[in-house]
Design a protein around this motif. Sequence first.
Motif, PDB file in Angstrom:
ATOM      1  N   THR A  37      -3.069   5.004  -5.256  1.00 36.17           N
ATOM      2  CA  THR A  37      -2.361   4.210  -6.265  1.00 36.17           C
ATOM      3  C   THR A  37      -1.383   5.128  -6.981  1.00 36.17           C
ATOM      4  OG1 THR A  37      -4.291   2.788  -6.572  1.00 36.17           O
ATOM      5  CG2 THR A  37      -2.606   2.739  -8.292  1.00 36.17           C
ATOM      6  N   LEU A  38      -0.121   4.719  -7.003  1.00 31.38           N
ATOM      7  CA  LEU A  38       0.923   5.561  -7.564  1.00 31.38           C
ATOM      8  C   LEU A  38       1.253   5.168  -8.995  1.00 31.38           C
ATOM      9  CD1 LEU A  38       3.426   5.912  -4.594  1.00 31.38           C
ATOM     10  CD2 LEU A  38       1.620   7.477  -5.286  1.00 31.38           C
TER      11      LEU A  38
ATOM     12  N   ARG B 224       0.835  -1.198   0.000  1.00 27.86           N
ATOM     13  CA  ARG B 224       0.000   0.000   0.000  1.00 27.86           C
ATOM     14  C   ARG B 224       0.869   1.247   0.000  1.00 27.86           C
ATOM     15  NH1 ARG B 224      -1.706  -3.097   3.997  1.00 27.86           N
ATOM     16  NH2 ARG B 224      -0.865  -1.689   5.571  1.00 27.86           N
ATOM     17  N   ALA B 225       0.359   2.284  -0.651  1.00 28.82           N
ATOM     18  CA  ALA B 225       0.950   3.617  -0.567  1.00 28.82           C
ATOM     19  C   ALA B 225      -0.035   4.485   0.209  1.00 28.82           C
ATOM     20  CB  ALA B 225       1.193   4.192  -1.956  1.00 28.82           C
ATOM     21  N   VAL B 226       0.449   5.157   1.249  1.00 25.61           N
ATOM     22  CA  VAL B 226      -0.422   5.854   2.189  1.00 25.61           C
ATOM     23  C   VAL B 226      -0.019   7.324   2.273  1.00 25.61           C
ATOM     24  CG1 VAL B 226      -1.123   6.019   4.611  1.00 25.61           C
ATOM     25  CG2 VAL B 226      -0.826   3.775   3.542  1.00 25.61           C
TER      26      VAL B 226
ATOM     27  N   TYR C  76       5.907  11.668  -6.932  1.00 23.58           N
ATOM     28  CA  TYR C  76       5.235  10.519  -7.533  1.00 23.58           C
ATOM     29  C   TYR C  76       4.026  11.029  -8.315  1.00 23.58           C
ATOM     30  CZ  TYR C  76       7.712   7.086  -4.608  1.00 23.58           C
ATOM     31  OH  TYR C  76       8.662   6.298  -4.026  1.00 23.58           O
ATOM     32  N   VAL C  77       3.746  10.357  -9.418  1.00 23.41           N
ATOM     33  CA  VAL C  77       2.489  10.592 -10.127  1.00 23.41           C
ATOM     34  C   VAL C  77       1.400   9.782  -9.426  1.00 23.41           C
ATOM     35  CG1 VAL C  77       1.257  10.287 -12.303  1.00 23.41           C
ATOM     36  CG2 VAL C  77       3.649  11.028 -12.326  1.00 23.41           C
ATOM     37  N   VAL C  78       0.272  10.409  -9.156  1.00 22.25           N
ATOM     38  CA  VAL C  78      -0.846   9.739  -8.484  1.00 22.25           C
ATOM     39  C   VAL C  78      -1.825   9.246  -9.537  1.00 22.25           C
ATOM     40  CG1 VAL C  78      -2.711   9.968  -6.825  1.00 22.25           C
ATOM     41  CG2 VAL C  78      -0.564  11.169  -6.445  1.00 22.25           C
ATOM     42  N   ALA C  79      -1.986   7.932  -9.605  1.00 30.26           N
ATOM     43  CA  ALA C  79      -2.924   7.357 -10.574  1.00 30.26           C
ATOM     44  C   ALA C  79      -4.368   7.499 -10.089  1.00 30.26           C
ATOM     45  CB  ALA C  79      -2.586   5.892 -10.837  1.00 30.26           C
ATOM     46  N   GLU C  80      -4.598   7.239  -8.795  1.00 28.93           N
ATOM     47  CA  GLU C  80      -5.941   7.402  -8.229  1.00 28.93           C
ATOM     48  C   GLU C  80      -5.836   7.478  -6.718  1.00 28.93           C
ATOM     49  OE1 GLU C  80      -7.702   2.960  -8.037  1.00 28.93           O
ATOM     50  OE2 GLU C  80      -7.668   3.825 -10.062  1.00 28.93           O
TER      51      GLU C  80
END
Length: 603
Positions: free
Chosen positions: A381-382, A360-362, A390-394
Motif C-alpha cells: 500500500t503506497l 494493486r501496487a506490486v 513512493y512512501v510505503v504505508a504498509e
Amino acid sequence: MKEIIQNIKTNYKLVLVVLAAGLLLGWLFFHNGGESTEAGSATESHEGHDHGAEEATVWTCSMHPQIKQNEPGDCPICGMDLIPLSSMQNDENNTNPNELMLTEAAAELANIRTTVVKLETPQNEIFLQGKVQEDERNISFITARYGGRIEKLFINFTGQDVKKGDKLATIYSPDLVTAQRELIEAAQFKESRPALYNAAKNKLRLWDISDEQVAEIEKNGEPKVHFDVVSPISGTVTMRHVALGDYVKEGSALFKVVDLSTVWIQFDAYESDLPWVKSGDKVEFIIPSLPAEKFSGKVAFIDPIIDAKTRIAKVRVEQRNPGQKIKPEMFVSGTVTSRIASNSEQLLVPKSAVLWTGKRAVVYVKVPERENPTFLYHEITLGPEAGDNYVVAEGLEEGEVIATNGVFKIDAAAQLQGKQSMMNPGGEAITTGHNHGEMNMSSDKENAVIEQVKVDPKFVKQLTAFYETYLKMNEAFIASDAAKVSTEAKNSANALGNVEMELLKGDAHMAWMDQLKTLKPALQKIGNSNNIDEQRLEYATLNLALYKSLKMFGLDNDTTYYQYCPMANGDQGAYWFSAEKEIRNPYFGDMMLSCGETKETIK
C-alpha cells in the motif's frame, strides 16, 4: 523337409530368446542397474530421458518474454531472433512455491538491480501554478464622506499613479455648505453655548474635514463651496467609479488605490500537495511574461480552508516589486522542494521498483539465503509520491531488499511460469501471444476511461496548435538529437502557454489545471536538458498527461495515433503520439525504429 522346418523353428526361438535377453539387459542397465554407475547416479530411467528437445519447441524473445510461439522466427515486437524457452526451477529448499529463481547469468542479462528499503525523511518537488495578486494590506478604497456633485476630476484614467495627498476630485455638497453655516453661527455663541459650538465642529470632523480646515472656515466667516478628495496612500488607481458631473451619495465608492511596490504570488495547492508545503519553505518561480528573470521567495501563508469547488488552498509568497514590472493577474509557475511537513521518517521505495495495475501496487522482494537470485511477489500500500520515490504505508519492512531495475522482466518470467505476478495475483498460468501492451504498469492506471467533453472551439484550436509543436519535438526524439529536442520543447512550452485556461469552465477547467501540473514541468525539464536519456524519461511522463488532454478535449479536424513501446522507460513501457500510423519509435530512434504498436486512434 521336416528337418529344415525344425531348424527354422529352433533358430526363430533362439532369435526371440536373444532379443528378449537384450531388452532385459538394456532395461536393467539403464534403469535399475544405473545405480551402480556414475552416470546412473545422476539420472534415473524415465527422469533421465531428455525432454529438452520437446520443451525447446516453445520459442520466446529474450527482451519480450510474453511472446511464445511454437516455431523459431523473429519477435513480432522488436524483430530479434526467438530463442528456446527453458523453465527455471526453484531451489529445493524453497518453501514458497511462488518464489522465482533466476540464474546469475539470467539476472545479469536482464540487468536486475536491487536496493535496501530504508527509513528516510521523504522529500518532494511540488509544481504549483498561480497568479500575481495585489497585496491586500496596501489597498485603499476611497468613498464619499458626504453627498454632492463631482465638480472637478483629477484622475482621468484607471492605472494613473498618485502620491499620498494628491487631489483625486473636487466635490460640491449642499449638506456640507449647510454644516459650515451652522459652525459659523455657533461660533458666535461659543462662550455662552460651548456645547452647540463643539457639536457643529465635530459634525464637520466626522465628514473628514480637518481641524485646519475648520479653523479656516471659522476665521473667514464664509462657507467653502468645494472640498477636495485626496489620496491617503501612494500607489496606482486601479478602479474609478465616478465621472465629472456625477452625483454621489454618502458612502459611495469613488476610487481604489493600490500600492504595488509589494505584490502577493498566490499559488494553487491541491489537497495532495499540502502535506509537502509548510511556512518558510523556499519557492522558486518564473513568470512567463518575464522569461529572462527567475524569482524566489518563502511561503508566508497557507490558506487554512480548502475551496469546496476547486479543492485547492492558496499558498502565498510575498514579493518586492521595484519598478512595478510584476503586474497583477500575471501567470506564475513555481517549484517547492520540501520535506514532508511532518518531518517524520518513513519507508521509501524508488518508483522504478513499483508495478501498477490500477488497483494493486506490486514489488518483488529478494528472498534471503538463496544461492541464486530469488524474488517473491509482494503487494504493498503506497502513500504519497516523494520525488523519485513512493512512501510505503504498509507491505514492506525496513531492511528488506527489493528489485529496482528489470522488475518488468521478473514479472514477465513469473507470468510465464504461472507464479504470482502483476496480472496474475492468484498465480494462475496464462498463455500469452502478441499482446505486449497489457502488462505495462501505466496502461491500467493512466489510461482509464476518459469521456470527451465539449469545450470552446477556440480552446481546441489552441490545443491543436500545441500538438503540432509537440510533433516537431517528437521528430527530434526520433532523430535522437538532444539539442533539437531541447529547442522544440521550449517552443512547445510557449505554445502551451498560449492555450487560454479561461476558456474552460467547471470540471473541464480543473482537469486542465491538473494536466498542466505534469505538462509544464515535463516540458521545462526536457528543454533545460541536453541529455537524450533524461529527456526521454520526462517525455514518457509528458505523454501520459497529454493523453488525458487529447482524449478529453480532442483535436481540431485532426487525427492522432497513440502508440506504445514496452521496452521504453527502463522496460516499464512508454507511450507517444504520432500523426502517422506507421511506427517510428522516439525512445530508441534508429536502434529500434519500428518497435511498438498503435494502441488507440484519437480523431
